[in-house]
Design an enzyme around this catalytic site. Structure first.
Site, PDB file in Angstrom:
ATOM      1  N   TYR A 195     -30.054  -0.530   4.250  1.00 21.62           N
ATOM      2  CA  TYR A 195     -30.317  -1.634   3.749  1.00 21.62           C
ATOM      3  C   TYR A 195     -31.077  -2.547   4.567  1.00 21.62           C
ATOM      4  O   TYR A 195     -30.889  -2.587   5.937  1.00 21.62           O
ATOM      5  CB  TYR A 195     -29.321  -2.438   2.893  1.00 21.62           C
ATOM      6  CG  TYR A 195     -28.320  -2.907   3.982  1.00 21.62           C
ATOM      7  CD1 TYR A 195     -28.120  -4.322   4.196  1.00 21.62           C
ATOM      8  CD2 TYR A 195     -27.304  -2.186   4.690  1.00 21.62           C
ATOM      9  CE1 TYR A 195     -27.153  -4.995   4.966  1.00 21.62           C
ATOM     10  CE2 TYR A 195     -26.326  -2.682   5.483  1.00 21.62           C
ATOM     11  CZ  TYR A 195     -26.452  -4.023   5.546  1.00 21.62           C
ATOM     12  OH  TYR A 195     -25.541  -4.669   6.559  1.00 21.62           O
ATOM     13  N   LYS A 207     -28.359   0.920  10.019  1.00 23.40           N
ATOM     14  CA  LYS A 207     -27.953  -0.085   9.027  1.00 23.40           C
ATOM     15  C   LYS A 207     -27.799   0.537   7.796  1.00 23.40           C
ATOM     16  O   LYS A 207     -28.580   0.566   7.057  1.00 23.40           O
ATOM     17  CB  LYS A 207     -28.995  -1.127   8.958  1.00 23.40           C
ATOM     18  CG  LYS A 207     -28.502  -2.404   8.400  1.00 23.40           C
ATOM     19  CD  LYS A 207     -29.462  -3.822   8.777  1.00 23.40           C
ATOM     20  CE  LYS A 207     -29.031  -4.881   8.026  1.00 23.40           C
ATOM     21  NZ  LYS A 207     -27.934  -5.457   8.690  1.00 23.40           N
ATOM     22  N   GLU A 243     -19.460  -5.732  18.963  1.00 21.46           N
ATOM     23  CA  GLU A 243     -20.009  -6.815  18.281  1.00 21.46           C
ATOM     24  C   GLU A 243     -19.342  -7.415  16.982  1.00 21.46           C
ATOM     25  O   GLU A 243     -18.061  -6.901  17.100  1.00 21.46           O
ATOM     26  CB  GLU A 243     -21.349  -6.044  17.439  1.00 21.46           C
ATOM     27  CG  GLU A 243     -20.931  -5.004  16.497  1.00 21.46           C
ATOM     28  CD  GLU A 243     -22.280  -4.384  15.954  1.00 21.46           C
ATOM     29  OE1 GLU A 243     -23.431  -4.709  16.139  1.00 21.46           O
ATOM     30  OE2 GLU A 243     -22.398  -3.222  15.334  1.00 21.46           O
TER      31      GLU A 243
END
Length: 284
Positions: A32, A145, A177
């Site tokens: 996505y 992703k 992250e």
């Protein structure tokens, strides 16, 4: 009336359907992207669509459109929904087939997209946000992703339960992250962020930050840093499509930069805003 894209066609959302055996629903077998929209225009659309293609290739999904074709379809959806400021979300799955872990043959991918009104997080950008640390329990291909976001969701929920905006993930002592953003620290005027390898998603805003640092003589380093270095940093900030550049002013109840956004972070915020306005026009 709200419209969405299903299978390349714009339809009324109330008429949109996806098969219950779609592999995105049953396996998270898909990829996505989320693109920011300002003044009815997509920001960094080409970069996002190129990354979408790269993610799909990494898991052997065939996207049946060129990035330029996708961009035109997304523009059409933005216009149809009369979206001024917000996001456009899109995903491709491997398609619908009888449930089996092995990849199916001769199955068409499923493509869906929708828009949503989302304001810029001006208050958070001006005042900063709080964060916690959490173990990074995700898989080892965070550069893709993909729809497999359960680890990210669990991290974000822990942050919310702690009254914080973000969870800073780490493997051992090394920070990777956030749950839905990239994380950087500033030390002695230098911006430091984790290398763009398989342990993080190489965020489009992260890439923009790197670019504008290089263009404006702001030292930028891609190297590992530790949990302790976060707590000793002069500044800490998040970068991402929806958060742009957002300062972190408190981690685990310890103040960063005196509890206020730092000067380097504020400069980067302005430079990112300048880039947005070059592509999309004046924003507030």
């Amino acid at each position: 009336m709200e419209y969405v894209i299903v299978g390349g066609e714009i339809v009324d959302r109330g008429l949109a359907t996806v098969d219950i055996e779609d592999r995105g629903y049953q396996f998270g077998d898909g990829v996505y992207e989320v693109i920011r929209v300002y003044n009815g225009k997509m920001f960094t659309a080409k970069e996002h669509l190129n990354r979408l293609q790269e993610s799909a290739e990494k898991i052997s999904i065939q996207i049946p459109y060129q990035p330029s074709e996708l961009e035109e379809m997304l523009k059409g959806l933005i216009e149809k929904n009369e979206l001024t400021n917000g996001i456009i979300y899109m995903q491709f799955t491997r398609g619908a087939s009888p449930r089996n872990h092995a990849f199916p043959h001769n199955v068409a991918t499923t493509f869906v997209a929708y828009t949503r009104k989302v304001d810029r997080p001006v208050n958070s950008m001006q005042e900063g946000v709080k964060a916690i640390f959490i173990d990074d329990i995700r898989w080892l291909r965070c550069d893709i992703k993909s729809l497999n976001l359960l680890g990210n969701l669990l991290a974000k929920q822990k942050a919310v339960e702690a009254g914080c905006f973000e969870a800073i993930q780490h493997r051992g002592d090394i920070v990777t992250e956030g749950s839905s953003s990239n994380v950087a620290i500033v030390k002695n005027g230098s911006v430091i962020t984790h290398p763009a390898n398989n342990l993080i998603l190489n965020g489009i805003t992260r890439q923009k930050v790197k670019q504008i640092c290089e263009q404006n003589q702001i030292p930028f380093e891609e190297k590992e840093f530790t949990v302790e270095e976060v707590l000793r940093a002069d500044e800490v900030f998040l970068s991402g499509t929806t958060v742009e550049v957002t300062p972190i002013v408190e981690v685990e109840e310890q103040q960063i930069s005196g509890g206020t956004p730092g000067e380097v972070t504020k400069k980067l915020q302005q430079l990112i805003k300048d880039e947005i306005e070059k592509e999309c026009g004046t924003i507030e």
